[in-house]
Enzyme design. Structure first.
Site, mmCIF file in Angstrom:
data_model
loop_
_atom_site.group_PDB
_atom_site.id
_atom_site.type_symbol
_atom_site.label_atom_id
_atom_site.label_comp_id
_atom_site.label_asym_id
_atom_site.label_seq_id
_atom_site.Cartn_x
_atom_site.Cartn_y
_atom_site.Cartn_z
ATOM 1 C CB SER A 126 -8.490 -7.638 19.675
ATOM 2 O OG SER A 126 -7.109 -7.537 19.451
ATOM 3 C CD GLU A 128 -2.707 -10.779 18.355
ATOM 4 O OE1 GLU A 128 -2.159 -9.659 18.367
ATOM 5 O OE2 GLU A 128 -2.077 -11.842 18.219
ATOM 6 C CE1 TYR A 150 -7.161 -11.097 23.868
ATOM 7 C CE2 TYR A 150 -6.109 -10.351 21.843
ATOM 8 C CZ TYR A 150 -6.924 -10.106 22.933
ATOM 9 O OH TYR A 150 -7.505 -8.864 23.083
#
Ligand code: NAP
Ligand code: G4F
Length: 324
Positions: A126, A128, A150
């Site tokens: 990801s 992220e 996460y």
């Protein structure tokens, strides 16, 4: 006659799992979808393909279930899409997030290494992971500075994938995907939340939309385009890691503006911010450079930001029409 290709998809019931399963069935694959046991499995997104996809039960926190499933399916390709994928939940449940999103990927890789080492493996990494970005746009060489449990868990899974490739020679790829959305996006994510509210407010079913940080910028693409990139990675001659993104960034405010414009309203008249929706740490700006994927895989997105917003708002309006 050549053997039919078999693919195992974890996270079948999620947004990407449903699009990927449809894509693979279209390519003639025998598709096995991993579903975790619950009193009421959430199969809405795969209703249309339930007769074609084979449901197998297992859980990313149970190593033996993953080994059993891999032994039963004998997949040529494995797509690990299952995760605790919602960033705010990762702050509230950091240990669970690490169990599923970080260690779950390691369990999958270890199960593959022992049961079907010839299979090709895709890990759903990801953007992220870039977190407090050190350069813009972000590419495969940009340093990772995660800003949430996460992001941290995805980073562990990302390096576990790279290490398995380098240490054991398995064909394992990590796709560093930027935000991708669709009418099937979970309702808690900001794009779906805005699209649904704009449609409902335009029909007089809701008055206010409460949001958190309107300044955050994301590189939003269409999920249907992104699952094609996953497949392309596993067809390449060599395993590698790829950024998948549109190269365009927009703010949450921009998304609101377009979505409300689509229903003939001004977003400023309906959106309010709420402190409780602000995260302990934020990722302010994401925008990806997918030139490696374009060059080596021939991948390009087909849906623009404007097209995505319209698709999502129109789908919400159509749902309201159908329920009348
Ligand atoms: P999603 O809609 O939240 O789907 C997550 C899936 O994981 C669901 O099918 C869920 O099953 C399953 N799952 C959760 N915990 C599990 C467990 N313990 N064992 C087995 N399955 C479990 O996510 P998505 O948007 O499709 O994203 C797919 C993957 O890409 C995720 O790994 C996500 O983190 C990653 N990713 C997504 C984006 C994006 O913008 N969408 C961008 C980059 C990376 P239930 O239905 O039972 O909950
Ligand atoms: O839609 P979001 O919750 O997505 P986020 O946090 O970027 O994560 C998604 O994309 C990642 C890829 O970079 C995936 F790996 C991950 O699994 C997931 O799919 O939030 C987007 C932005 C954030 O900056 C958030 O603070 O929208 C901002 N936001 C503002 N108000 C809100 C809200 N987000 C949510 N969910 N809800 C709000 O009310």
């Amino acid at each position: 006659m050549s053997e039919r290709r078999r693919a195992l998809v974890t996270g079948l019931t999620g947004q990407d799992g449903s699009y990927l399963a449809e894509f693979l069935l279209g390519k003639g694959y025998e598709v096995f979808g991993l579903v975790r046991r619950s009193s009421m499995p959430r199969l809405e997104r795969v209703q249309g393909i339930l007769g074609e996809v084979q449901i197998v039960y297992g859980d990313l926190i149970d190593q033996s279930s993953l080994q059993r499933v891999m032994g039963d399916c004998r997949p040529h390709e494995i797509y690990n899409l299952a995760a605790q994928s919602f960033v705010p939940t990762s702050f509230a449940e950091p240990v669970l997030t690490a169990e599923v999103t970080a260690l779950g990927a390691t369990r999958m890789l270890e199960a593959m290494r022992h049961v079907c080492p010839e299979a090709r493996f895709y890990q759903a990494s990801s953007s992220e992971m870039f977190g407090a970005v050190r350069e813009t746009p972000q590419n495969e060489l940009t340093p990772f500075v995660p800003q949430s449990p996460y992001g941290l868990s995805k980073l562990y899974a990302h390096w576990a994938t790279v290490q398995h490739r380098e240490a054991y020679g398995v064909f394992a790829c990590s796709g560093i995907l930027f935000n991708h959305e669709s009418p099937r996006r979970g309702e808690e994510f900001v794009t779906r939340k805005i699209a649904k509210a704009a449609a409902r407010i335009s029909r007089g079913l809701q008055e206010v939309l409460y949001l958190g940080n309107l300044d955050a910028r994301r590189d939003w693409g269409f999920a249907g385009d992104y699952v094609r990139a996953m497949w392309l990675m596993l067809q390449a001659d060599e395993a590698a890691d790829f950024v998948i993104a549109t190269g365009e960034t927009n703010s949450v405010r921009d998304f609101c503006s377009r979505a409300f414009e689509r229903v003939g309203l001004r977003w400023e008249d309906h959106v309010e911010t709420q402190e409780a929706l602000i995260r302990p740490l934020e990722v302010d700006l994401l925008v990806g450079d997918a030139s490696l994927a374009e060059e080596r895989l021939g991948w390009e997105p087909t849906i623009t930001f404007e097209g995505l917003v319209e698709m999502m708002v129109d789908a919400e309006l159509a749902k309201l029409d159908a329920s009348e």
